[in-house]
Design a protein around this motif. Structure first.
Motif, PDB file in Angstrom:
ATOM      1  N   TYR A  91     159.113  60.559 -33.183  1.00 16.04           N
ATOM      2  CA  TYR A  91     160.459  60.952 -32.789  1.00 16.04           C
ATOM      3  C   TYR A  91     160.441  61.670 -31.448  1.00 16.04           C
ATOM      4  O   TYR A  91     159.627  62.569 -31.207  1.00 16.04           O
ATOM      5  CB  TYR A  91     161.070  61.887 -33.835  1.00 16.04           C
ATOM      6  N   SER A  92     161.349  61.268 -30.579  1.00 14.89           N
ATOM      7  CA  SER A  92     161.548  61.955 -29.304  1.00 14.89           C
ATOM      8  C   SER A  92     162.872  62.703 -29.352  1.00 14.89           C
ATOM      9  O   SER A  92     163.598  62.659 -30.363  1.00 14.89           O
ATOM     10  CB  SER A  92     161.560  60.950 -28.156  1.00 14.89           C
ATOM     11  N   ILE A  93     163.201  63.402 -28.270  1.00 10.07           N
ATOM     12  CA  ILE A  93     164.512  64.035 -28.181  1.00 10.07           C
ATOM     13  C   ILE A  93     165.575  62.952 -28.340  1.00 10.07           C
ATOM     14  O   ILE A  93     165.584  61.978 -27.579  1.00 10.07           O
ATOM     15  CB  ILE A  93     164.687  64.738 -26.832  1.00 10.07           C
ATOM     16  N   PRO A  94     166.460  63.043 -29.300  1.00 11.36           N
ATOM     17  CA  PRO A  94     167.465  61.997 -29.480  1.00 11.36           C
ATOM     18  C   PRO A  94     168.479  61.995 -28.344  1.00 11.36           C
ATOM     19  O   PRO A  94     168.720  63.030 -27.703  1.00 11.36           O
ATOM     20  CB  PRO A  94     168.129  62.376 -30.812  1.00 11.36           C
ATOM     21  N   ASP A  95     169.055  60.831 -28.082  1.00 14.14           N
ATOM     22  CA  ASP A  95     170.075  60.771 -27.040  1.00 14.14           C
ATOM     23  C   ASP A  95     171.385  61.364 -27.550  1.00 14.14           C
ATOM     24  O   ASP A  95     171.518  61.724 -28.730  1.00 14.14           O
ATOM     25  CB  ASP A  95     170.259  59.340 -26.535  1.00 14.14           C
ATOM     26  N   GLY A  96     172.343  61.450 -26.661  1.00 14.55           N
ATOM     27  CA  GLY A  96     173.607  62.103 -27.008  1.00 14.55           C
ATOM     28  C   GLY A  96     174.367  61.434 -28.129  1.00 14.55           C
ATOM     29  O   GLY A  96     175.133  62.089 -28.856  1.00 14.55           O
ATOM     30  N   ASN A  97     174.158  60.135 -28.302  1.00 19.04           N
ATOM     31  CA  ASN A  97     174.877  59.417 -29.348  1.00 19.04           C
ATOM     32  C   ASN A  97     174.318  59.684 -30.740  1.00 19.04           C
ATOM     33  O   ASN A  97     175.021  59.491 -31.734  1.00 19.04           O
ATOM     34  CB  ASN A  97     174.835  57.908 -29.069  1.00 19.04           C
ATOM     35  N   SER A  98     173.060  60.086 -30.815  1.00 19.56           N
ATOM     36  CA  SER A  98     172.434  60.250 -32.129  1.00 19.56           C
ATOM     37  C   SER A  98     171.945  61.669 -32.393  1.00 19.56           C
ATOM     38  O   SER A  98     171.397  61.939 -33.457  1.00 19.56           O
ATOM     39  CB  SER A  98     171.254  59.285 -32.256  1.00 19.56           C
ATOM     40  N   MET A  99     172.164  62.573 -31.453  1.00 15.79           N
ATOM     41  CA  MET A  99     171.598  63.919 -31.575  1.00 15.79           C
ATOM     42  C   MET A  99     172.110  64.653 -32.808  1.00 15.79           C
ATOM     43  O   MET A  99     171.330  65.265 -33.552  1.00 15.79           O
ATOM     44  CB  MET A  99     171.893  64.723 -30.310  1.00 15.79           C
ATOM     45  N   SER A 140     157.105  59.344 -25.863  1.00 19.49           N
ATOM     46  CA  SER A 140     158.229  60.044 -26.490  1.00 19.49           C
ATOM     47  C   SER A 140     158.283  61.468 -25.966  1.00 19.49           C
ATOM     48  O   SER A 140     157.309  62.219 -26.081  1.00 19.49           O
ATOM     49  CB  SER A 140     158.067  60.060 -28.018  1.00 19.49           C
ATOM     50  N   ASP A 141     159.417  61.827 -25.373  1.00 17.17           N
ATOM     51  CA  ASP A 141     159.594  63.182 -24.849  1.00 17.17           C
ATOM     52  C   ASP A 141     159.989  64.132 -25.967  1.00 17.17           C
ATOM     53  O   ASP A 141     160.912  63.852 -26.740  1.00 17.17           O
ATOM     54  CB  ASP A 141     160.684  63.200 -23.768  1.00 17.17           C
ATOM     55  N   THR A 144     154.774  63.950 -22.336  1.00 15.43           N
ATOM     56  CA  THR A 144     156.089  64.541 -22.556  1.00 15.43           C
ATOM     57  C   THR A 144     156.401  65.461 -21.401  1.00 15.43           C
ATOM     58  O   THR A 144     155.559  66.224 -20.942  1.00 15.43           O
ATOM     59  CB  THR A 144     156.194  65.301 -23.885  1.00 15.43           C
TER      60      THR A 144
END
Length: 317
Positions: free
Chosen positions: A115-123, A168-169, A209
């Motif tokens: 898992y990376s930092i989720p984007d704005g649509n899924s955060m 993955s960041d 990262t």
């Protein structure tokens, strides 16, 4: 010693002579450097309509772009971004690259499955799931790792790939998106399993990262990658400190400040590059690189200045 051999010795923290190895995860300034758009900026809406002759011309052009980057800028590795991304095209691209270069360069693909930092649509959904359905989050994490290792095993039969960049960041400039405890629960075990699986197959791993990794540094190193990238100075990560803490356990890649390359003075860039070399090179286990990549909008002359500093100060006797 080939570029590939020098790269591997750096990843294994073994002594080398001559110039410190250099890589960039991506070099986007191909239009300025070679007069052709970067491969990821091209449209492939008509791929299915292309004749095999057209496709093969494209594959060769794609491979040639990596070769030009490696040769002109003395980079030791090609980080492939196949487009289209299918197993067949991955193999065909790497076969062409190897046919033209032999074993001169280290080859790698993106291979993260954590898992990376989720984007704005899924955060929001992801954040809620950590609390509401943690076991499903873990089950999905395991499936991602299993799938990645399955593909890596399939690729292994061709003997074309040296390793994976795990991109993955996890971190912002202020610190990791997940708390250290959450990282230890939802990311670290799967990252460790992924890297162990790659190592068992004989692959090298570079964990990338951006951001401030210091609160989770121990987790990252304990996961046992061969290298950490990007040792991000824009997030306050100091290569001198990281080298002292973990430089005997993992190769370090990066710490040349991308922000300074774009907006700083020449003098600031030179001093920053010298600092990264001064504190990264001792004891070996260092690969010279920016803290991200050579991205669209950066002045090509600044990247070339960074390489000039390497020629003067980045030499192992």
């Amino acid at each position: 010693m080939t570029h590939r051999e020098k790269m591997i010795r750096a990843l294994e923290r073994k002594p080398i002579t001559g110039l410190v190895p250099h890589i960039e995860l991506v070099f986007f300034l191909t239009m300025e450097a070679f007069g052709s758009p970067h491969i990821s900026h091209r449209s492939f809406n008509q791929w299915d309509q292309m004749s095999e002759t057209e496709r093969n011309l494209y594959r060769n052009d794609h491979a040639d772009q990596y070769i030009k980057i490696c040769e002109k800028y003395d980079q030791s590795a090609a980080f492939f971004h196949p487009n289209p991304w299918t197993n067949d095209e991955i193999i065909r691209l790497m076969e062409i690259f190897r046919e033209k270069t032999g074993d001169e360069y280290f080859t790698m693909l993106h291979g993260d499955a954590t898992y990376s930092i989720p984007d704005g649509n899924s955060m929001y959904d992801f954040s809620y799931a950590l609390i509401d359905t943690p076991e499903k989050v873990k089950d999905d994490a395991q499936k991602m790792v299993d799938s990645a290792l399955e593909q890596a095993l399939w690729l292994k039969q061709y003997g074309l790939l040296d390793g994976f960049a795990l991109c993955s960041d996890y971190c912002l400039n202020t610190g990791p998106f997940l708390s250290p405890d959450q990282f230890g629960e939802f990311v670290y075990p799967y990252l460790k399993e992924l890297i162990a699986g790659y190592r068992e197959m004989g692959y090298y791993t570079i964990k990338h990262t951006d951001g401030n990794i210091m609160p989770i540094l121990d987790y990252l190193v304990d996961a046992n990658p061969h290298a950490l990238h990007s040792i991000d100075p824009q997030a306050g990560v100091d290569i001198k400190e990281v080298k002292a803490l973990v430089g005997d356990r993992v190769c370090l890649i990066g710490n040349v400040n991308c922000g300074l390359l774009q907006t700083g003075t020449d003098e600031e860039v030179i001093e920053n590059c010298k600092y990264a070399l001064k504190h990264g090179m001792p004891g070996y286990g260092y690969i010279y690189s920016t803290s991200n990549c050579i991205y669209t909008g950066m002045d090509l002359k600044r990247y070339e200045l960074m390489l000039e500093v390497r020629k003067q100060y980045g030499i192992y006797e």
